[in-house]
Write an enzyme that holds these catalytic residues in place. Sequence first.
Site, PDB file in Angstrom:
ATOM      1  N   HIS A 180      -0.391  -5.246  -5.368  1.00 22.68           N
ATOM      2  CA  HIS A 180       0.295  -6.506  -5.669  1.00 22.68           C
ATOM      3  C   HIS A 180      -0.610  -7.720  -5.459  1.00 22.68           C
ATOM      4  CE1 HIS A 180       3.833  -8.990  -6.253  1.00 22.68           C
ATOM      5  NE2 HIS A 180       3.711  -9.548  -5.066  1.00 22.68           N
ATOM      6  N   ASP A 211       1.979  -1.752  -9.605  1.00 19.83           N
ATOM      7  CA  ASP A 211       2.701  -2.682  -8.739  1.00 19.83           C
ATOM      8  C   ASP A 211       4.199  -2.539  -8.985  1.00 19.83           C
ATOM      9  OD1 ASP A 211       3.466  -4.782  -7.101  1.00 19.83           O
ATOM     10  OD2 ASP A 211       2.838  -6.341  -8.512  1.00 19.83           O
ATOM     11  N   SER A 251       3.664 -13.505  -7.710  1.00 22.01           N
ATOM     12  CA  SER A 251       4.774 -12.883  -6.985  1.00 22.01           C
ATOM     13  C   SER A 251       6.021 -13.761  -7.104  1.00 22.01           C
ATOM     14  CB  SER A 251       4.360 -12.655  -5.526  1.00 22.01           C
ATOM     15  OG  SER A 251       5.277 -11.839  -4.854  1.00 22.01           O
TER      16      SER A 251
END
Length: 505
Positions: A409, A352, A285
């Site tokens: 995610h 995602d 991320s």
Amino acid sequence: MAYLSFSPNPLQGMLLEQPSQNQLFSYACNPNKTSLHASFFSPKRPTSNPKRMVRSALVETLPSSSIEEERENEFLLEQKLEPQEDPRLLREIWKDIQGSNDWEGLLDPLNSHLRREVLRYGEFAQSCYDSFDFDPHSKYCGSCKHPRAEYLYATSNINLEKFFQKSSSIRSIWSPHANWMGYVAVTSDEEEIKRLGRRDILIAWRGTVTYLEWIHDLKNILRPAHFRKNPQIQIESGFYDLYTTKEENCKYCSFSAREQVLAEVKRLVERFKGENLSITVTGHSLGGALALLSAYDIAEMRLNVVRNEKNRLKKIPITVYSFASPRVGNLKFKERCDELGVKQLRVINVHDKVPTMPGLIANEKNKMQKYLEDKVRFPWSYAHVGSELALDHTHSPFLKPSADLGSAHNLEAHLHLVDGFHGKGKRFSLATKRDIALVNKDSSFLKNEYGVPPRWRQEHNKGMVRNSEGRWVVPERARVEHHPPETAHHFALAMKIANDPSLNV
């Protein structure tokens, strides 16, 4: 047993036990290589046969429906098929696995060595989540749960409020300005160095505990990096601030994350000069964005340029393994990373949304991007760097076909998909039999019939222990030391190298 040793610097941290290698890790408590056994960040993997774990999880929960039963039995037969193993040793092809040829011929079908290395580096990134204290009721919120070594910190006084975690306790003794961000480690065990074919310097960045909330804080504004004198190389301003901002009044942030990284890499490269080295950076991320940014910075500052035994210049390879990472900079940034030889393998779930941002309009998929950036000066032009390993969670029979944005995610879900991916059009089959229960560690992504509780990973009694008087209390943690004096010295040396014209390659 193999060990990883932590360097005595603010970038240290304990590493997670790797199920594929069954390694233990330790960290060094002084420059003389004195080491202590580290405690592990996550629950120990079960010691039983992992193949039996997956099979039993399926067999014990088979639905009564004959159609579903036939489907599951067919899948069980599929699991018996052994994946294609690369007969070569990792040390023979490590440069290819690290992306020297941009992973050509290794992604589809997925090479067995590459799969294990992606999983291994993904576990290093996951260890950052597992060790981070994000409980707002904890007086240590924002720190690492295992403060037996010094770590990498960043100041929270920037415009990414939802990324940082702060304590709501009036008894908080943790810094109001700092958050723990990750660590740097280096391989020290001779058997592991032999297996890898080199000594690896690892940088792992913490990602976002709150998953997608932080994305709303991004300004979507590009700004010049100014690591060199080319103002056309631009990166997203929020990432830049997180990486470069420091807080003079905070002992943990008196050096920026950038200064800490460059100082430590300089120290380690100098310490192990003459050896085969690699620099690997990983993160998930927003941590993936920081991974690419720091890798670019190391290359741009020429900290990976060394002299060989014949006094000729050579480059230490720099590789980024990022998971679910957003775009970091503009097209000029991408082109400069390519010129510097920074290799990135981006592992994504096609469902995602984070990897599609920023740059929803002008990005690497737009054939007009170069025109928009060079001629029109379009201010919101972003481009991904490196190669992509695109996975699809709907191909896994273990996962719910429709997922919320957070589950799509999730890092553990990405690692599950890496384990089961064999190539486009090929059936999903767990190659290393990675425990499917890990998917639900911090999500509810697994199908209900597997009987794994959602978000099952919790700290025992929320960290409370019973003292000698029989009362339940939060135990005190060991004092976390701030930056050692040599940080400034090594950063100054790093800047000296960056400006040395004799190191131009």
